[in-house]
Scaffold this motif. Sequence first.
Motif, PDB file in Angstrom:
ATOM      1  N   ASP B  52      82.389 -45.345 173.144  1.00 55.34           N
ATOM      2  CA  ASP B  52      80.995 -45.680 172.818  1.00 55.34           C
ATOM      3  C   ASP B  52      80.073 -44.524 173.149  1.00 55.34           C
ATOM      4  N   ILE B 137      83.151 -61.919 173.198  1.00 52.90           N
ATOM      5  CA  ILE B 137      83.030 -60.639 172.494  1.00 52.90           C
ATOM      6  C   ILE B 137      84.055 -59.661 173.042  1.00 52.90           C
ATOM      7  N   PRO B 138      84.890 -59.073 172.167  1.00 49.64           N
ATOM      8  CA  PRO B 138      85.972 -58.206 172.663  1.00 49.64           C
ATOM      9  C   PRO B 138      85.477 -56.902 173.282  1.00 49.64           C
ATOM     10  N   ASN B 139      84.389 -56.324 172.745  1.00 52.45           N
ATOM     11  CA  ASN B 139      83.920 -55.035 173.254  1.00 52.45           C
ATOM     12  C   ASN B 139      83.032 -55.262 174.479  1.00 52.45           C
ATOM     13  N   THR B 142      79.522 -53.550 174.629  1.00 49.98           N
ATOM     14  CA  THR B 142      78.430 -54.196 173.904  1.00 49.98           C
ATOM     15  C   THR B 142      77.896 -55.390 174.688  1.00 49.98           C
ATOM     16  N   ALA B 143      78.820 -56.181 175.264  1.00 51.40           N
ATOM     17  CA  ALA B 143      78.388 -57.368 176.001  1.00 51.40           C
ATOM     18  C   ALA B 143      77.546 -56.972 177.213  1.00 51.40           C
ATOM     19  N   LEU B 145      75.866 -54.178 177.595  1.00 51.36           N
ATOM     20  CA  LEU B 145      74.642 -53.532 177.121  1.00 51.36           C
ATOM     21  C   LEU B 145      73.614 -54.560 176.671  1.00 51.36           C
ATOM     22  N   ALA B 146      74.043 -55.518 175.851  1.00 55.06           N
ATOM     23  CA  ALA B 146      73.077 -56.389 175.197  1.00 55.06           C
ATOM     24  C   ALA B 146      72.850 -57.688 175.941  1.00 55.06           C
ATOM     25  N   SER B 147      73.842 -58.137 176.740  1.00 59.39           N
ATOM     26  CA  SER B 147      73.683 -59.440 177.370  1.00 59.39           C
ATOM     27  C   SER B 147      73.482 -59.325 178.881  1.00 59.39           C
ATOM     28  N   ARG B 149      73.102 -56.700 180.776  1.00 60.54           N
ATOM     29  CA  ARG B 149      72.030 -55.761 181.091  1.00 60.54           C
ATOM     30  C   ARG B 149      70.981 -55.728 179.981  1.00 60.54           C
ATOM     31  N   GLY B 150      70.648 -56.899 179.461  1.00 61.49           N
ATOM     32  CA  GLY B 150      69.699 -56.968 178.349  1.00 61.49           C
ATOM     33  C   GLY B 150      68.339 -56.399 178.683  1.00 61.49           C
TER      34      GLY B 150
END
Lengths: 145, 187
Positions: B52, B137-139, B142-143, B145-147, B149-150
């Motif tokens: 990433d 969510i497999p990645n 992303t989880a 980053l967005a959830s 540590r939203g």
Amino acid sequence: MHHHLILRVVAKLLLPFILLYALYVQWHGDYGPGGGFQAGVIFAVGFVLYALVYGVDELTRILPRPVLITGMIAGVILYAGTGLVGLFQGLTFLDYNGLAADSRHGQEWGILLVELGVGITVASSMTAIFVAFATREPDIDDEDW
Amino acid sequence: MGVIIIDLVLFGFLVLAALAILRLTNLFAVTMLAGLFSLLAASLFITLDAVDVAFTEAAVGAGISTVLMLGALALTTREEKTLATRRAFVPLICCLVTGAALIYGTFDMPAFGAADAPVHTHVGGEYLQRTKPDTGIPNVVTAVLASYRGFDTLGETTVIFVAAISVLLLLGFPNRANRRKQDEDEA
């Protein structure tokens, strides 16, 4: 600009694939590397390539400045708005559990919307910065080159 | 063994690119080398399995920032103005001492990939375990980053927005139609 025939044809051929790849990175960020930030940059690069080959005026014809500014704002509002939904449901800010019937689907929806917000803001910001640079008249003398 | 060779080659080119950027005065060449530097850094991130980060580095560092630097270059001169060089021993000693201290500091770092490294003993493992049941969510990146540590990512998005607005304010972002009208009025 009319003499770069090969560049013009190749750019037009590449453009749909660049934009499609950006969308793939955007929507596939949950499963592989990527996400809103990278997708936004790739999306912007597609339009920058278009502007480099066809001129900035052509770019501002298909993406007028108000559209870019609106995109920059809309992305942040989409992100913060997704967070506010949780707040109105009695959860905490940016808690996506209530966005769908069960919390796992809620999380998936929340991450999708939030990443979309990031993507829209990044794509519009990068394109806008490029347009601002490219349309500015150089203040410098020709001899300094 | 193969990985070590790849690392050595990439690091070697990284150092060469940095030295060339320092030495060259042609700003066009410097911009291109800076893009190359980012691409090499992205390759190094891939050898560390940080795909990433590598993706971001390649897209932003090698892609869009090179284009923006070229856009800025069109507004200024192409050759860097060189000042009369004089020997600067104090800055040289400062750089050498700082560099030596940083290298000395790396001796205390845990071995690469060590299971008892601090990064693996705190929340890292918990994220890896909880992401799948929590979000499906497999990645994990992303989880997080967005959830998880939203808030941070919202802050980052706002920073990009504010930075873009600041650049537009500094450079000017007039609507083309309005500007034509202004030009006609002035004429």
